[in-house]
Motif scaffolding. Structure first.
Motif, PDB file in Angstrom:
ATOM      1  N   SER A  57       0.819  -1.211   0.000  1.00 21.39           N
ATOM      2  CA  SER A  57       0.000   0.000   0.000  1.00 21.39           C
ATOM      3  C   SER A  57       0.853   1.262   0.000  1.00 21.39           C
ATOM      4  O   SER A  57       1.906   1.321   0.629  1.00 21.39           O
ATOM      5  CB  SER A  57      -0.909   0.011   1.233  1.00 21.39           C
ATOM      6  N   SER A  58       0.360   2.264  -0.684  1.00 24.16           N
ATOM      7  CA  SER A  58       1.050   3.560  -0.674  1.00 24.16           C
ATOM      8  C   SER A  58       0.556   4.434   0.475  1.00 24.16           C
ATOM      9  O   SER A  58       1.114   5.499   0.722  1.00 24.16           O
ATOM     10  CB  SER A  58       0.832   4.278  -2.008  1.00 24.16           C
ATOM     11  N   HIS A  59      -0.472   3.982   1.201  1.00 23.87           N
ATOM     12  CA  HIS A  59      -1.050   4.758   2.298  1.00 23.87           C
ATOM     13  C   HIS A  59      -0.554   4.330   3.673  1.00 23.87           C
ATOM     14  O   HIS A  59      -0.775   5.024   4.658  1.00 23.87           O
ATOM     15  CB  HIS A  59      -2.573   4.646   2.288  1.00 23.87           C
ATOM     16  N   PHE A  60       0.096   3.169   3.745  1.00 26.28           N
ATOM     17  CA  PHE A  60       0.513   2.604   5.021  1.00 26.28           C
ATOM     18  C   PHE A  60       1.937   2.078   4.917  1.00 26.28           C
ATOM     19  O   PHE A  60       2.429   1.800   3.831  1.00 26.28           O
ATOM     20  CB  PHE A  60      -0.427   1.461   5.442  1.00 26.28           C
ATOM     21  N   GLU A  61       2.546   1.903   6.087  1.00 29.39           N
ATOM     22  CA  GLU A  61       3.911   1.375   6.134  1.00 29.39           C
ATOM     23  C   GLU A  61       4.045   0.486   7.369  1.00 29.39           C
ATOM     24  O   GLU A  61       3.579   0.848   8.458  1.00 29.39           O
ATOM     25  CB  GLU A  61       4.893   2.539   6.221  1.00 29.39           C
ATOM     26  N   LEU A  62       4.672  -0.661   7.187  1.00 29.61           N
ATOM     27  CA  LEU A  62       4.920  -1.542   8.322  1.00 29.61           C
ATOM     28  C   LEU A  62       5.931  -0.903   9.262  1.00 29.61           C
ATOM     29  O   LEU A  62       6.937  -0.348   8.816  1.00 29.61           O
ATOM     30  CB  LEU A  62       5.469  -2.887   7.863  1.00 29.61           C
ATOM     31  N   GLU A  83      -6.983   9.819  14.493  1.00 28.91           N
ATOM     32  CA  GLU A  83      -8.282  10.050  13.843  1.00 28.91           C
ATOM     33  C   GLU A  83      -8.650   8.877  12.938  1.00 28.91           C
ATOM     34  O   GLU A  83      -9.793   8.418  12.931  1.00 28.91           O
ATOM     35  CB  GLU A  83      -8.233  11.340  13.027  1.00 28.91           C
ATOM     36  N   PHE A  84      -7.661   8.381  12.189  1.00 31.49           N
ATOM     37  CA  PHE A  84      -7.899   7.234  11.316  1.00 31.49           C
ATOM     38  C   PHE A  84      -8.355   6.033  12.134  1.00 31.49           C
ATOM     39  O   PHE A  84      -9.340   5.376  11.794  1.00 31.49           O
ATOM     40  CB  PHE A  84      -6.625   6.885  10.533  1.00 31.49           C
ATOM     41  N   ILE A 103     -11.655   4.566   4.126  1.00 32.39           N
ATOM     42  CA  ILE A 103     -11.454   5.597   5.131  1.00 32.39           C
ATOM     43  C   ILE A 103     -10.388   6.582   4.681  1.00 32.39           C
ATOM     44  O   ILE A 103     -10.556   7.794   4.784  1.00 32.39           O
ATOM     45  CB  ILE A 103     -11.104   4.972   6.503  1.00 32.39           C
ATOM     46  N   ILE A 104      -9.299   6.063   4.148  1.00 32.34           N
ATOM     47  CA  ILE A 104      -8.210   6.941   3.653  1.00 32.34           C
ATOM     48  C   ILE A 104      -8.695   7.791   2.492  1.00 32.34           C
ATOM     49  O   ILE A 104      -8.443   9.000   2.433  1.00 32.34           O
ATOM     50  CB  ILE A 104      -6.981   6.111   3.219  1.00 32.34           C
ATOM     51  N   ASN A 105      -9.406   7.197   1.557  1.00 33.07           N
ATOM     52  CA  ASN A 105      -9.852   7.925   0.351  1.00 33.07           C
ATOM     53  C   ASN A 105     -10.985   8.890   0.627  1.00 33.07           C
ATOM     54  O   ASN A 105     -11.215   9.793  -0.177  1.00 33.07           O
ATOM     55  CB  ASN A 105     -10.247   6.930  -0.741  1.00 33.07           C
ATOM     56  N   SER A 106     -11.709   8.720   1.732  1.00 32.64           N
ATOM     57  CA  SER A 106     -12.800   9.647   2.033  1.00 32.64           C
ATOM     58  C   SER A 106     -12.309  10.867   2.772  1.00 32.64           C
ATOM     59  O   SER A 106     -13.070  11.785   3.061  1.00 32.64           O
ATOM     60  CB  SER A 106     -13.873   8.932   2.870  1.00 32.64           C
TER      61      SER A 106
END
Length: 127
Positions: A49-54, A75-76, A123-126
């Protein structure tokens, strides 16, 4: 053997005995192996994913990750847990705030992982 806190108070070991009788060693092995496989599956999603990182390599049944998108982690996490479909907890790993996903429910399936991945993307895209 029976002086440990887990086994010495009000028959706390009784549920373990009953589940061993119901599922046996093979059943327990399946539950543990399945939890590990699902954590790996979710970890692979986070990795791609480009939105998260381990935050740490996935070992056993825990996935620690952070939000890299323009979104506050707290918030997420609040929005994610508020859906009632999943529950993850906040964590700190190497002084970085993140999210901890623990796979412990024996009824969790690969379909649930797909649902969670879709949910967190929404959730990220909204935002």
């Amino acid at each position: 053997m029976n002086i440990l806190p887990e086994n010495s108070r009000r028959l706390k070991a009784l549920p373990v005995l009953f589940s061993l009788l119901a599922y046996g060693r093979e059943g327990y092995r399946y539950i543990v192996d399945n939890s590990i496989e699902l954590a790996q599956e979710f970890g692979n999603y986070i990795r791609k994913s480009s939105h998260f990182e381990l935050l740490a390599e996935v070992r056993l049944n825990i996935v620690c990750f952070k939000v890299t998108a323009a979104c506050d982690t707290a918030e997420f996490l609040q929005r994610l847990n508020k859906t009632g479909l999943v529950f993850m907890t906040p964590t700190t790993f190497n002084h970085e705030k993140g999210i901890r996903a623990a796979f412990v429910n024996w009824r969790t399936t690969s379909e649930d992982i797909k649902l969670v991945c879709s949910l967190i993307e929404n959730i990220i895209n909204s935002k």
